[in-house]
Design a protein around this motif. Sequence first.
Motif: not given
Length: 227
Positions: A82-96, A147-157
């Motif tokens: 719904t709110w697309r700024n600062n994505p939580i889930l990765p954009q790549d389908p496999c990473e999602r 640093d984080f599960f998704g790499g360098e920034s806070l994300g879904f996991v």
Amino acid sequence: MAERSDTEEVKLLGMWPSPFSRRIEIALTLKGVPYEFSEQDITNKSSLLLQLNPVYKMIPVLVHNGKPISESLVILEYIDDTWRNNPILPQDPCERATARFWAKLIDQQICVAAMKVVGKVGDERDAAVEATRDLLMFLEKELAGKDFFGGESLGFVDIVATLVAFWLMRTEDLLGVKVVPVELFPEIHRWVKNLLGNDVIKKCIPPEDEHLAYIRARMDKLNIKSA
């Protein structure tokens, strides 16, 4: 800051000590979405909660423009869509897909195993601790070099796994059992330090003293003993 119209309603039915409720607060804060928080008592469920979540009758429930969404993982994905700024889930389908996999592992296995640590004593608790550690080792390996599960920034996991960082690990001292000792899980401990350095996380996790007092009171009420 996420865009919001004058007529947009965002309301969260939750409980301040709930890790599942706090996940939604983290996501909304990360997105910059203003919202109204409605504190609920799951021991005396409100008519509003029963109306909005008649299937599970549990928090959290997000109400967006009058439409309720239940279950924390579902709500997180809804917020991201719904709110697309600062994505939580990765954009790549496999990473999602991989992020969803880890989130389900945390909720369906690690959380269940950790609850047995809280609810058992003696040899049964020792077995529950060992089972929880075996599962946590998968997260330990996944965090290696990141640093984080998704790499360098806070994300879904990371948001989902705050259950480990600020509930399971805080409960250790009350139980007298180190479920996540630093010598076995240095990567998880390093990740927790990274979380504590994040402004959104610092704003959204419950105050430690109040949280521990709440957990202690719940343990006393349920007659849960330390090791």
